[in-house]
Design an enzyme around this catalytic site. Structure first.
Site, PDB file in Angstrom:
ATOM      1  N   LYS A  60      22.391  -7.486  -8.015  1.00 40.11           N
ATOM      2  CA  LYS A  60      21.710  -8.702  -8.503  1.00 40.11           C
ATOM      3  C   LYS A  60      22.064  -9.877  -7.599  1.00 40.11           C
ATOM      4  CE  LYS A  60      23.591 -11.185 -11.973  1.00 40.11           C
ATOM      5  NZ  LYS A  60      23.820 -12.611 -11.701  1.00 40.11           N
ATOM      6  N   ASN A  61      23.350 -10.014  -7.278  1.00 37.31           N
ATOM      7  CA  ASN A  61      23.812 -11.211  -6.570  1.00 37.31           C
ATOM      8  C   ASN A  61      23.557 -11.177  -5.068  1.00 37.31           C
ATOM      9  OD1 ASN A  61      24.484 -12.166  -9.038  1.00 37.31           O
ATOM     10  ND2 ASN A  61      26.687 -11.893  -8.808  1.00 37.31           N
ATOM     11  N   ARG A  91      20.086 -20.666 -13.765  1.00 33.22           N
ATOM     12  CA  ARG A  91      20.755 -21.613 -12.863  1.00 33.22           C
ATOM     13  C   ARG A  91      20.713 -21.156 -11.426  1.00 33.22           C
ATOM     14  NH1 ARG A  91      24.152 -24.625 -12.624  1.00 33.22           N
ATOM     15  NH2 ARG A  91      25.126 -23.557 -10.906  1.00 33.22           N
ATOM     16  N   CYS A 143      25.896 -23.645 -18.270  1.00 34.94           N
ATOM     17  CA  CYS A 143      25.442 -22.380 -18.878  1.00 34.94           C
ATOM     18  C   CYS A 143      26.598 -21.864 -19.724  1.00 34.94           C
ATOM     19  CB  CYS A 143      25.071 -21.390 -17.791  1.00 34.94           C
ATOM     20  SG  CYS A 143      26.485 -20.843 -16.885  1.00 34.94           S
ATOM     21  N   ARG A 199      28.999 -25.560 -14.308  1.00 32.83           N
ATOM     22  CA  ARG A 199      28.263 -25.100 -13.117  1.00 32.83           C
ATOM     23  C   ARG A 199      27.651 -26.266 -12.321  1.00 32.83           C
ATOM     24  NH1 ARG A 199      26.942 -19.577 -14.162  1.00 32.83           N
ATOM     25  NH2 ARG A 199      26.670 -19.279 -11.946  1.00 32.83           N
ATOM     26  N   PRO A 200      28.445 -27.243 -11.872  1.00 33.03           N
ATOM     27  CA  PRO A 200      27.892 -28.356 -11.107  1.00 33.03           C
ATOM     28  C   PRO A 200      27.324 -27.866  -9.762  1.00 33.03           C
ATOM     29  CG  PRO A 200      30.274 -28.393 -11.047  1.00 33.03           C
ATOM     30  CD  PRO A 200      29.893 -27.302 -11.984  1.00 33.03           C
ATOM     31  N   ILE A 201      26.581 -28.744  -9.074  1.00 32.60           N
ATOM     32  CA  ILE A 201      26.041 -28.360  -7.754  1.00 32.60           C
ATOM     33  C   ILE A 201      26.334 -29.432  -6.702  1.00 32.60           C
ATOM     34  CG2 ILE A 201      24.188 -26.863  -8.647  1.00 32.60           C
ATOM     35  CD1 ILE A 201      22.263 -29.238  -8.118  1.00 32.60           C
ATOM     36  N   LEU A 250      28.567 -29.592  -4.509  1.00 36.21           N
ATOM     37  CA  LEU A 250      28.892 -29.059  -3.167  1.00 36.21           C
ATOM     38  C   LEU A 250      27.602 -28.770  -2.399  1.00 36.21           C
ATOM     39  CD1 LEU A 250      31.804 -26.592  -4.078  1.00 36.21           C
ATOM     40  CD2 LEU A 250      31.979 -28.911  -3.165  1.00 36.21           C
ATOM     41  N   ASP A 257      33.687 -11.975 -12.109  1.00 38.42           N
ATOM     42  CA  ASP A 257      32.648 -11.261 -12.859  1.00 38.42           C
ATOM     43  C   ASP A 257      33.175  -9.984 -13.498  1.00 38.42           C
ATOM     44  OD1 ASP A 257      29.919 -12.070 -10.572  1.00 38.42           O
ATOM     45  OD2 ASP A 257      30.991 -13.237 -12.074  1.00 38.42           O
ATOM     46  N   ILE A 291      38.243 -19.253 -11.823  1.00 36.26           N
ATOM     47  CA  ILE A 291      36.968 -19.673 -11.211  1.00 36.26           C
ATOM     48  C   ILE A 291      36.106 -20.483 -12.165  1.00 36.26           C
ATOM     49  CG2 ILE A 291      34.872 -18.863 -10.043  1.00 36.26           C
ATOM     50  CD1 ILE A 291      37.471 -18.252  -8.480  1.00 36.26           C
ATOM     51  N   ARG A 315      19.864  -9.413 -18.209  1.00 35.47           N
ATOM     52  CA  ARG A 315      19.707 -10.236 -16.998  1.00 35.47           C
ATOM     53  C   ARG A 315      20.272  -9.522 -15.770  1.00 35.47           C
ATOM     54  NH1 ARG A 315      21.243 -16.399 -17.691  1.00 35.47           N
ATOM     55  NH2 ARG A 315      20.616 -16.170 -15.516  1.00 35.47           N
TER      56      ARG A 315
HETATM   57  C1  EPZ Z   1      27.903 -16.745  -7.931  1.00 34.04           C
HETATM   58  O1  EPZ Z   1      27.664 -17.864  -8.770  1.00 34.04           O
HETATM   59  C2  EPZ Z   1      27.487 -15.526  -8.758  1.00 34.04           C
HETATM   60  N1  EPZ Z   1      26.077 -15.625  -9.091  1.00 34.04           N
HETATM   61  C3  EPZ Z   1      28.320 -15.474 -10.032  1.00 34.04           C
HETATM   62  O2  EPZ Z   1      27.954 -14.288 -10.734  1.00 34.04           O
HETATM   63  C4  EPZ Z   1      29.793 -15.385  -9.648  1.00 34.04           C
HETATM   64  O3  EPZ Z   1      30.583 -15.399 -10.828  1.00 34.04           O
HETATM   65  C5  EPZ Z   1      30.176 -16.584  -8.760  1.00 34.04           C
HETATM   66  O4  EPZ Z   1      29.304 -16.627  -7.604  1.00 34.04           O
HETATM   67  C6  EPZ Z   1      31.613 -16.507  -8.268  1.00 34.04           C
HETATM   68  O5  EPZ Z   1      31.809 -15.308  -7.579  1.00 34.04           O
HETATM   69  C7  EPZ Z   1      25.160 -15.272  -8.158  1.00 34.04           C
HETATM   70  O6  EPZ Z   1      25.499 -14.899  -7.046  1.00 34.04           O
HETATM   71  C8  EPZ Z   1      23.728 -15.359  -8.567  1.00 34.04           C
HETATM   72  P1  EPZ Z   1      30.153 -20.547  -7.199  1.00 34.04           P
HETATM   73  P2  EPZ Z   1      27.747 -19.374  -8.156  1.00 34.04           P
HETATM   74  O7  EPZ Z   1      29.269 -21.601  -6.658  1.00 34.04           O
HETATM   75  O8  EPZ Z   1      27.174 -19.372  -6.789  1.00 34.04           O
HETATM   76  C9  EPZ Z   1      32.228 -24.350  -9.080  1.00 34.04           C
HETATM   77  C10 EPZ Z   1      27.275 -13.018 -12.569  1.00 34.04           C
HETATM   78  O9  EPZ Z   1      27.845 -12.721 -13.635  1.00 34.04           O
HETATM   79  N2  EPZ Z   1      31.261 -25.137  -8.302  1.00 34.04           N
HETATM   80  O10 EPZ Z   1      30.987 -19.729  -6.283  1.00 34.04           O
HETATM   81  O11 EPZ Z   1      27.181 -20.303  -9.160  1.00 34.04           O
HETATM   82  C11 EPZ Z   1      31.529 -23.580 -10.212  1.00 34.04           C
HETATM   83  O12 EPZ Z   1      31.330 -24.422 -11.325  1.00 34.04           O
HETATM   84  C12 EPZ Z   1      27.354 -14.426 -12.037  1.00 34.04           C
HETATM   85  O13 EPZ Z   1      26.631 -12.192 -11.864  1.00 34.04           O
HETATM   86  C13 EPZ Z   1      31.413 -26.521  -8.274  1.00 34.04           C
HETATM   87  O14 EPZ Z   1      32.329 -27.074  -8.888  1.00 34.04           O
HETATM   88  O15 EPZ Z   1      29.321 -19.533  -8.106  1.00 34.04           O
HETATM   89  C14 EPZ Z   1      32.496 -22.466 -10.492  1.00 34.04           C
HETATM   90  O16 EPZ Z   1      33.520 -22.943 -11.337  1.00 34.04           O
HETATM   91  C15 EPZ Z   1      28.127 -15.357 -12.961  1.00 34.04           C
HETATM   92  N3  EPZ Z   1      30.508 -27.255  -7.581  1.00 34.04           N
HETATM   93  C16 EPZ Z   1      33.074 -22.154  -9.102  1.00 34.04           C
HETATM   94  O17 EPZ Z   1      32.805 -23.313  -8.283  1.00 34.04           O
HETATM   95  C17 EPZ Z   1      29.469 -26.684  -6.892  1.00 34.04           C
HETATM   96  O18 EPZ Z   1      28.685 -27.423  -6.256  1.00 34.04           O
HETATM   97  C18 EPZ Z   1      32.433 -20.947  -8.440  1.00 34.04           C
HETATM   98  O19 EPZ Z   1      31.062 -21.229  -8.344  1.00 34.04           O
HETATM   99  C19 EPZ Z   1      29.335 -25.279  -6.924  1.00 34.04           C
HETATM  100  C20 EPZ Z   1      30.246 -24.510  -7.626  1.00 34.04           C
END
Ligand code: EPZ
Length: 417
Positions: A22-23, A92, A116, A121-123, A125, A304, A326, A396
């Site tokens: 999926k990812n 998201r 979620c 889940r901020p963005i 970065l 995960d 995380i 999902r």
């Molecule tokens: C990806 O999510 C995966 N999803 C997640 O899998 C996975 O848990 C995660 O990476 C960590 O490995 C997909 O690939 C579709 P991150 P992503 O940005 O990209 C914080 C599943 O179950 N953060 O690495 O959203 C964030 O809030 C899903 O398959 C900021 O603070 O993960 C989190 O605490 C769940 N600011 C941490 O970083 C930002 O701008 C990791 O987030 C971005 C992220």
């Protein structure tokens, strides 16, 4: 709302075939925006999240043709650049389409994805990196508008190795002028798969899998066909299903190189794993040992896998300590496990799990994708009947989940709601 009904305690064994990741599929589907042409994808998991991405691509003017073992995506006629708010809110991870739109069209409008089930889940970065690449960003009433005349390659230092932010910077930079360098990039295997896909299109990306990635902008990207990597989290989920049931299972179409931390933990707990090129045989000792876990960015223990591993630990003798580093809200599923007799104490980022002899069937609710899968594992060993509501979360991310579980001997059915 549909629900699962599981009668626990049956002997499980046999073979399961792992689906596409999926990812890896989600960012690769977004990357199909970059060539403005045809992309043929094999091994795309038929799950809710990939369906949502196809719906969004079609809403932007793309076409998606699903055949038996492949998906043909054509982005030649993309003529809209706004991701529909209702679809954005439902998933998201659709924020990854922003990188594809910016990379190809230098404009994207989307709504703030919002939090979620596992955290805010901020963005920021992602947005900081877009600005660094010369993109103008305006925010009003929850909508974010990004646009620029051209994208100039830059050095991007990520404060945290965010998977999504790393992927979005790569997509935005493929057709830029000059070279983008990402420091402190995420190292997940799905990013290597994205790099391989993009380079088959004619992009020049190198370093994925390390924390230093370089993207040299090119002028044009061509049609492509690509086979998506296996899902390492689905692999880990079935390995934990075998472990909690003390079953012998053969997990096929798996890539053991992607799950070293999971294999190490399962061996530490007392499982015996025979790893071959693309399959893993698991045998489980009668007695398993409590272990401690800390989730970390790849190549550490994956967040995960936290919920399914915590579930395994609820019926292992002794006390285990799990730290979720995380996401800030990824223990909601433990309240449901407690209803089944698990003994789990949550203190901030830490879950203290005291092993019990037995879990008991109960009516429980999936709280998120991986938490829902964890409840299925609990139901498989619980004494009696377990009903799991909100299974939409599970649909999902796990293709043909019930069929695969029934193939291993689990007494599980879906009651359509
Ligand atoms: C990806 O999510 C995966 N999803 C997640 O899998 C996975 O848990 C995660 O990476 C960590 O490995 C997909 O690939 C579709 P991150 P992503 O940005 O990209 C914080 C599943 O179950 N953060 O690495 O959203 C964030 O809030 C899903 O398959 C900021 O603070 O993960 C989190 O605490 C769940 N600011 C941490 O970083 C930002 O701008 C990791 O987030 C971005 C992220």
């Amino acid at each position: 709302m549909s629900e699962y009904i599981i009668k626990g305690g049956k002997r499980l064994e046999g073979t399961v075939n792992i689906s596409g990741s999926k990812n890896a599929a989600l960012p690769i589907i977004a990357a199909c925006l970059l060539n403005g042409g045809k992309s043929i994808l094999y091994n795309v998991p038929k799950i809710h999240d990939t369906e949502m991405m196809f719906e969004i691509l079609k809403s932007l003017g793309g076409t998606v043709e699903k055949k038996k073992n492949k998906v043909i995506i054509d982005t030649n006629k993309i003529n809209k650049f706004e991701i529909p708010e209702n679809l954005m809110r439902q998933m998201r991870s659709s924020v990854i389409l922003v990188g594809g739109l910016l990379g190809k069209y230098k404009k994207a409008i989307f709504s703030y994805p919002g939090g979620c089930d596992i955290g805010t889940r901020p963005i920021e970065l992602h947005l900081k990196a877009f600005e660094k690449l010369g993109i103008n960003i305006s925010k009003n009433y929850g909508n974010i508008e990004c646009f620029c005349d051209k994208i100039i390659g830059k050095k991007i230092d990520l404060d945290f190795p965010s998977v999504g932010a790393t992927e979005n910077v790569i997509l935005t930079s493929c057709l830029a002028e000059g070279t983008t360098i990402i420091n402190n990039a995420a190292r997940e295997p799905e990013i290597i798969d994205l790099q391989n896909f993009l380079n088959k299109m004619g992009a020049k990306v190198k370093g994925a899998g390390s924390s230093h990635i370089e993207i040299e902008g090119v002028k044009h990207l061509k049609d492509v066909s690509y086979n998506i990597m296996p899902d390492r989290i689905e692999t880990g989920t079935f390995l934990c299903l075998a472990a909690i049931n003390h079953s012998e299972m053969l997990i096929k179409n798996a890539d053991a190189n992607h799950i070293t931390p999971i294999i190490n933990k399962l061996e530490e707990i007392g499982c015996n794993l025979e790893v071959e090129k693309n399959q893993i045989k698991i045998k489980v000792a009668k007695k398993l040992r409590a272990v401690d876990i800390k989730t970390m960015p790849y190549p550490g223990f994956p967040t995960d896998m936290q919920s399914v591993f915590v579930t395994l630990l609820t019926v292992v003798k002794g006390t285990s300590v799990v730290v979720e580093n995380i996401f800030e809200n990824r223990y909601r599923f433990t309240q449901e496990l407690t209803r089944m007799g698990a003994k789990i104490t949550i203190e901030g980022k830490t879950a203290i799990v005291k092993g019990v002899k037995k879990l008991y069937g109960a009516n429980v609710k999936a709280t998120d994708l991986r938490g829902g899968a964890a409840l299925v594992l609990a139901g498989s060993v619980a004494k009696g009947i377990t009903k799991i509501q909100n299974i939409e979360y599970i649909l999902r991310g796990y293709e043909d989940f019930v069929k695969k579980l029934q193939g291993l001997g689990l007494d599980i059915d879906i009651i359509k709601g």
